[in-house]
Design a protein around this motif. Structure first.
Motif, PDB file in Angstrom:
ATOM      1  N   MET A 104      44.796  35.656  44.595  1.00 34.35           N
ATOM      2  CA  MET A 104      43.425  35.272  44.266  1.00 34.35           C
ATOM      3  C   MET A 104      43.225  33.768  44.063  1.00 34.35           C
ATOM      4  SD  MET A 104      41.856  38.504  42.202  1.00 34.35           S
ATOM      5  CE  MET A 104      43.090  38.796  40.954  1.00 34.35           C
ATOM      6  N   LYS A 124      35.979  38.512  51.907  1.00 32.05           N
ATOM      7  CA  LYS A 124      37.296  39.091  51.621  1.00 32.05           C
ATOM      8  C   LYS A 124      37.283  39.893  50.322  1.00 32.05           C
ATOM      9  CE  LYS A 124      39.931  36.221  54.591  1.00 32.05           C
ATOM     10  NZ  LYS A 124      41.291  36.129  55.084  1.00 32.05           N
ATOM     11  N   LEU A 126      36.252  39.005  47.306  1.00 30.33           N
ATOM     12  CA  LEU A 126      36.461  38.280  46.046  1.00 30.33           C
ATOM     13  C   LEU A 126      35.251  37.408  45.735  1.00 30.33           C
ATOM     14  CD1 LEU A 126      40.218  37.291  46.491  1.00 30.33           C
ATOM     15  CD2 LEU A 126      39.298  38.915  44.823  1.00 30.33           C
ATOM     16  N   ALA A 153      27.347  29.914  35.227  1.00 29.11           N
ATOM     17  CA  ALA A 153      28.286  29.238  34.328  1.00 29.11           C
ATOM     18  C   ALA A 153      28.392  29.912  32.969  1.00 29.11           C
ATOM     19  CB  ALA A 153      27.876  27.779  34.155  1.00 29.11           C
ATOM     20  N   PRO A 214      37.939  38.867  40.944  1.00 26.54           N
ATOM     21  CA  PRO A 214      37.393  40.070  41.576  1.00 26.54           C
ATOM     22  C   PRO A 214      35.862  40.064  41.501  1.00 26.54           C
ATOM     23  CG  PRO A 214      39.140  40.630  40.009  1.00 26.54           C
ATOM     24  CD  PRO A 214      38.813  39.188  39.796  1.00 26.54           C
ATOM     25  N   GLN A 217      31.806  44.923  39.667  1.00 22.01           N
ATOM     26  CA  GLN A 217      31.537  46.219  40.282  1.00 22.01           C
ATOM     27  C   GLN A 217      30.053  46.534  40.318  1.00 22.01           C
ATOM     28  OE1 GLN A 217      33.994  49.387  38.440  1.00 22.01           O
ATOM     29  NE2 GLN A 217      35.273  47.730  37.698  1.00 22.01           N
ATOM     30  N   ILE A 240      22.788  35.727  22.907  1.00 17.15           N
ATOM     31  CA  ILE A 240      24.137  35.174  22.692  1.00 17.15           C
ATOM     32  C   ILE A 240      24.659  35.618  21.322  1.00 17.15           C
ATOM     33  CG2 ILE A 240      25.504  33.046  22.534  1.00 17.15           C
ATOM     34  CD1 ILE A 240      24.324  33.460  25.314  1.00 17.15           C
ATOM     35  N   ARG A 243      26.470  38.787  20.878  1.00 15.35           N
ATOM     36  CA  ARG A 243      27.785  38.859  21.548  1.00 15.35           C
ATOM     37  C   ARG A 243      27.690  39.430  22.960  1.00 15.35           C
ATOM     38  NH1 ARG A 243      28.611  36.061  17.943  1.00 15.35           N
ATOM     39  NH2 ARG A 243      29.604  36.467  15.954  1.00 15.35           N
ATOM     40  N   HIS A 283      31.670  46.100  34.692  1.00 10.43           N
ATOM     41  CA  HIS A 283      31.873  47.537  34.832  1.00 10.43           C
ATOM     42  C   HIS A 283      30.520  48.252  34.684  1.00 10.43           C
ATOM     43  CE1 HIS A 283      33.057  51.630  33.657  1.00 10.43           C
ATOM     44  NE2 HIS A 283      34.190  51.381  34.280  1.00 10.43           N
ATOM     45  N   ALA A 285      29.392  50.930  33.314  1.00  8.51           N
ATOM     46  CA  ALA A 285      29.007  51.394  31.979  1.00  8.51           C
ATOM     47  C   ALA A 285      28.670  50.216  31.069  1.00  8.51           C
ATOM     48  CB  ALA A 285      30.133  52.226  31.373  1.00  8.51           C
ATOM     49  N   ALA A 286      29.456  49.133  31.197  1.00  9.54           N
ATOM     50  CA  ALA A 286      29.187  47.943  30.390  1.00  9.54           C
ATOM     51  C   ALA A 286      27.835  47.349  30.769  1.00  9.54           C
ATOM     52  CB  ALA A 286      30.303  46.917  30.588  1.00  9.54           C
ATOM     53  N   ASP A 289      25.040  49.389  29.213  1.00  7.81           N
ATOM     54  CA  ASP A 289      24.965  49.091  27.778  1.00  7.81           C
ATOM     55  C   ASP A 289      24.310  47.739  27.519  1.00  7.81           C
ATOM     56  OD1 ASP A 289      26.194  51.380  27.002  1.00  7.81           O
ATOM     57  OD2 ASP A 289      27.922  50.403  26.040  1.00  7.81           O
ATOM     58  N   ASP A 373      23.421  28.460  28.568  1.00 10.94           N
ATOM     59  CA  ASP A 373      24.454  27.447  28.326  1.00 10.94           C
ATOM     60  C   ASP A 373      23.969  26.363  27.377  1.00 10.94           C
ATOM     61  OD1 ASP A 373      25.672  28.755  30.435  1.00 10.94           O
ATOM     62  OD2 ASP A 373      25.228  27.193  31.905  1.00 10.94           O
TER      63      ASP A 373
ATOM     64  N   MET B 104      29.958  30.222  18.681  1.00 12.71           N
ATOM     65  CA  MET B 104      31.311  30.654  19.015  1.00 12.71           C
ATOM     66  C   MET B 104      32.279  29.509  19.324  1.00 12.71           C
ATOM     67  SD  MET B 104      30.864  34.360  20.788  1.00 12.71           S
ATOM     68  CE  MET B 104      29.653  34.036  22.042  1.00 12.71           C
ATOM     69  N   VAL B 183      28.926  24.205  25.621  1.00 12.63           N
ATOM     70  CA  VAL B 183      29.826  24.848  26.572  1.00 12.63           C
ATOM     71  C   VAL B 183      29.933  24.066  27.879  1.00 12.63           C
ATOM     72  CG1 VAL B 183      29.634  27.156  25.615  1.00 12.63           C
ATOM     73  CG2 VAL B 183      27.978  26.423  27.328  1.00 12.63           C
ATOM     74  N   LYS B 184      29.005  23.164  28.115  1.00 12.04           N
ATOM     75  CA  LYS B 184      29.082  22.303  29.286  1.00 12.04           C
ATOM     76  C   LYS B 184      28.915  20.867  28.823  1.00 12.04           C
ATOM     77  CE  LYS B 184      26.414  23.892  32.750  1.00 12.04           C
ATOM     78  NZ  LYS B 184      25.121  24.470  33.202  1.00 12.04           N
ATOM     79  N   PRO B 214      33.898  36.883  21.932  1.00 13.95           N
ATOM     80  CA  PRO B 214      33.712  38.136  21.188  1.00 13.95           C
ATOM     81  C   PRO B 214      35.007  38.961  21.221  1.00 13.95           C
ATOM     82  CG  PRO B 214      31.910  37.793  22.761  1.00 13.95           C
ATOM     83  CD  PRO B 214      32.968  36.779  23.067  1.00 13.95           C
ATOM     84  N   ARG B 243      43.137  44.552  41.671  1.00 10.04           N
ATOM     85  CA  ARG B 243      42.018  43.839  41.023  1.00 10.04           C
ATOM     86  C   ARG B 243      41.825  44.268  39.567  1.00 10.04           C
ATOM     87  NH1 ARG B 243      42.726  41.294  44.844  1.00 10.04           N
ATOM     88  NH2 ARG B 243      41.609  41.300  46.826  1.00 10.04           N
ATOM     89  N   HIS B 283      35.134  46.822  27.461  1.00 11.07           N
ATOM     90  CA  HIS B 283      34.181  47.901  27.214  1.00 11.07           C
ATOM     91  C   HIS B 283      34.924  49.244  27.272  1.00 11.07           C
ATOM     92  CE1 HIS B 283      30.947  50.771  28.099  1.00 11.07           C
ATOM     93  NE2 HIS B 283      30.137  49.890  27.538  1.00 11.07           N
ATOM     94  N   ALA B 285      34.419  52.194  28.411  1.00  9.30           N
ATOM     95  CA  ALA B 285      34.461  52.903  29.694  1.00  9.30           C
ATOM     96  C   ALA B 285      35.355  52.158  30.686  1.00  9.30           C
ATOM     97  CB  ALA B 285      33.052  53.040  30.260  1.00  9.30           C
ATOM     98  N   ALA B 286      35.283  50.822  30.664  1.00  7.03           N
ATOM     99  CA  ALA B 286      36.132  50.030  31.556  1.00  7.03           C
ATOM    100  C   ALA B 286      37.600  50.230  31.185  1.00  7.03           C
ATOM    101  CB  ALA B 286      35.752  48.550  31.468  1.00  7.03           C
ATOM    102  N   ARG B 344      51.679  35.418  41.413  1.00  3.69           N
ATOM    103  CA  ARG B 344      51.988  36.739  40.865  1.00  3.69           C
ATOM    104  C   ARG B 344      52.576  37.723  41.864  1.00  3.69           C
ATOM    105  NH1 ARG B 344      46.536  36.679  37.315  1.00  3.69           N
ATOM    106  NH2 ARG B 344      45.628  36.146  39.312  1.00  3.69           N
TER     107      ARG B 344
END
Lengths: 457, 457
Positions: A104, A124, A126, A153, A214, A217, A240, A243, A283, A285-286, A289, A373, B104, B183-184, B214, B243, B283, B285-286, B344
């Motif tokens: 990667m 590809k 990614l 960012a 990656p 999803q 923010i 969280r 993900h 589910a995330a 949520d 940001d 944070m 953050v930037k 978090p 991945r 998360h 589920a993830a 890797r």
């Protein structure tokens, strides 16, 4: 003016990719910043790293100022050849050398256009996350030299977070290699880190090894409409604070919304006082949520949430955001785009400061930007021939910067210092830092040939 | 030996926190690396940044070599005072100045112990991810100076990824500020990036602003047992190739498993040829998805998967990993811990190289490490008084490094160069990079007083 024999030496190195006619030189006398015209003496476009090395050595021997330039989308005068000399275009070094899907990373030359890399990586399976507003034109080398940010960012970080390694030539023509293809590497000084946001002052970069990730999803994009801009900015802090880290969390004020809609006819609500564009990804589910939580926070602040139901609808939302700058630019001859940035929780205070200051000086301003940001882009529309208004503009900018610093922020979140912000730098970092930077620059480029006078050096 | 009047000047600055007696100095003549004894001439422990500034200025005026030292857990001879001079302990600067849960970040002094920060942050519901093996002793300043990795680096990155800003004094005593609380930030050179892995050669750091994240909502730890170490290493590549990015993905070979079990009686399977310790988080589920995928990949390679069902069981697993180094250290007088790192996907090849090389030279070796990062720790157990064996050790290390470079890797993933690896540096980065590093160092520290001769400079 360079002598004929000197021009011939450049031609010996780069063949026909050498320009010295006034009409050609003029094309490189500006970048995307509000800066004075600075005409170089010669423009050269090497197509191999060996040519880069020879050009650097020639400039060093002949004491010719050397300004490296990608696509010239810089917003702080970073690529203006303020001392004349040679502009070295990286656009001839535009090869994607490797995309390694197992480990990667991608290895690319400095002149590769950001969106070309993003597309090749995406094909590809990614993701190369950094997506500066100018990505359809900007080059990777320029992105690294400026540590370009972008819409993603907030969750994914900026260009510098993806630089695993950089190859460059120093002003003597030494080939310098830093970093590489492993995710961890601590061999010697962090030179690839040093080259990030070095704005062309320390070497001529030719190659970059960039981290890939990656693809998420799943994702969900939403447009949230407010009848009060301040409620939009409070929403940002609350998201923010809960969280949640959306991939993107962008804000637009009334003036920007109207201008984009007039220019692009996307269907934005022109009676809104402000809007947020939010995308959560990850993900599935995330995502569900986070979407539910974000929606509830937005609605608590009075926002009306519209979710993009199709990929086309999603693209249209982001097109609206990407058109902000160009739409505003249509209105008046001179556009000054700032990027003062504050800790994220201070966004509502900073919004209020910008509003107060620009109304005090009666300026035409559209504010949009990466609110998640803490990075807003108050964009002042003016005409630089109107000297009376320009004085007010300057005072307003001084006050905007002072406010950002008072809120523990910075005068530049992502555009860099260049020539445009050089005079403000010391107010943020102090005299000791400036002295340190001068020693650093002097040690590496004693003749001060590499992009001279930028950052006030 | 320093003159009495010079010692008095140090005492004027730091009061009783000045040591010059031989028995005190000896305590600072070693670090955690395999290095020769290097006795400093004076040790001083400032308790304020003003004292740091005065000590730096005094050393500069009097041309006294100055070595900054945190807890001395360095593994590459980074804190050995090879030229004598002054050891400046940062342990008197041990205040956590701010933990900002809204934006944070944490602001800490350089001498804060890593695990003290991690606990303080965790108590506020956030996470400071970098967790080097030595975190119960190591200091944040040392972590930044070495860009320390850790068990969570695979998903969360290394120390450098969390440095938002750094304050330090250069060798003239200038106060340098870089980065900050947003953050930037792109104001001037990326000096906080430059200080990451600078190993004490460019300035004396006093304060760091560190990014927090978090806490993950959920996690799952598992122990996977293999009857063939090579299958464990293939599993690592396959997990990354699928991945999936676990928070942690650690490997131990048969020798290390046996040694840890003998020392700690945790219940590890001493008949296994290798094991993996894996944690996925995020998360809920993830986590369940990733756990199922990881389990299936492990089992395809013949691994037996045991999931930690309780927090106590989880803690016991990670204790096993954290005890690897100290358990191995009990066996022989001299321990040489390497950290060559490869992309890797090359982990199986690198495992084979280590096996071949150490068996060729008949050495006692335990291999463990951050396999998910491509970062293995082949740990050679020897006795430095056995000169014949030490010759074989040296040859083996030469070949391990050469193999890592051949596999497009690096001689150091996380321990740094210091004095231990100085002679290998050029083989990785080339002569041009060394010249550039020398110019950089010379520009910032022309008398070469800051941690002299490290990295071969």
């Amino acid at each position: 003016m360079l002598s004929k024999s000197l021009i011939a030496k450049f031609a010996e190195i780069a063949g026909k990719n050498v320009w010295t006619e006034q009409e050609d030189l003029m094309c490189y006398a500006y970048d995307a910043s509000f800066g004075e015209m600075c005409v170089p003496e010669i423009v050269v476009k090497p197509e191999t790293t060996e040519q880069v090395c020879s050009i650097v050595k020639l400039c060093c021997e002949e004491s010719i100022p050397l300004v490296t330039r990608g696509a010239g989308t810089n917003l702080s005068g970073g690529t203006l050849p303020v001392n004349g000399g040679c502009v070295l275009l990286t656009t001839g070094l535009n090869k994607i050398l490797e995309i390694n899907t197992e480990d990667m990373y991608a290895v690319v030359q400095s002149g590769v256009v950001t969106s070309d890399l993003a597309l090749a990586v995406s094909a590809k399976g990614l993701l190369y996350p950094p997506d500066p507003g100018s990505m359809k034109m900007s080059t990777i080398g320029g992105n690294v030299a400026e540590n370009a940010g972008g819409l993603r960012a907030l969750k994914y970080g900026v260009t510098g977070d993806y630089v695993m390694g950089t190859k460059f030539f120093d002003m003597e023509g030494n080939a310098v290699i830093s970093g590489g293809k492993t995710v961890k590497m601590v061999t010697g000084f962090n030179l690839s880190g040093l080259m990030v946001s070095s704005e062309g002052l320390l070497g001529v970069m030719t190659e970059h090894t960039l981290k890939l990730v990656p693809q998420p999803q799943s994702s969900r994009s939403m447009l949230v409409i407010y009848d009060d801009l301040m409620k939009a900015s409070v929403t940002v802090s609350e998201i923010i604070g809960a969280r949640i880290t959306p991939a993107t969390l962008e804000l637009m004020d009334r003036f920007t919304i109207k201008t984009v809609e007039e220019a692009a006819k996307i269907g934005l609500p022109t009676d809104a006082d402000g809007l947020l564009l939010i995308e959560v990804d990850g993900h599935p589910a995330a995502v569900e949520d986070e979407y539910a939580k974000v929606k509830s926070i937005c609605e608590k602040q009075g926002g009306k949430v519209h979710v993009a139901e199709t990929p086309e609808e999603r693209d249209r939302l982001w097109e609206a955001r990407r058109k902000a700058l160009s739409s505003l630019a249509r209105l008046k001859p001179t556009l000054i785009l700032e990027d003062a940035t504050v800790p994220r929780s201070r966004i509502p205070e900073m919004m209020q400061c910008i509003k107060d200051i620009t109304s005090k000086y009666s300026l035409t301003v559209g504010t949009f930007g990466h609110a998640g940001d803490g990075n807003l882009h108050p964009t002042i529309l003016t005409d630089k021939r109107n000297t009376e208004e320009m004085l007010r503009v300057e005072k307003a900018i001084d006050e905007i910067f002072a406010s950002a610093l008072k809120l523990e922020g910075t005068i530049s979140g992502e555009h860099g210092i260049g020539s445009a912000k050089a005079k403000y730098l010391e107010s943020e970092v102090g005299a000791g830092t400036i002295r340190f930077m001068k020693k650093l620059k002097n040690g590496l480029d004693p003749k001060n040939l590499l992009n001279p006078h930028k950052m006030g050096l």
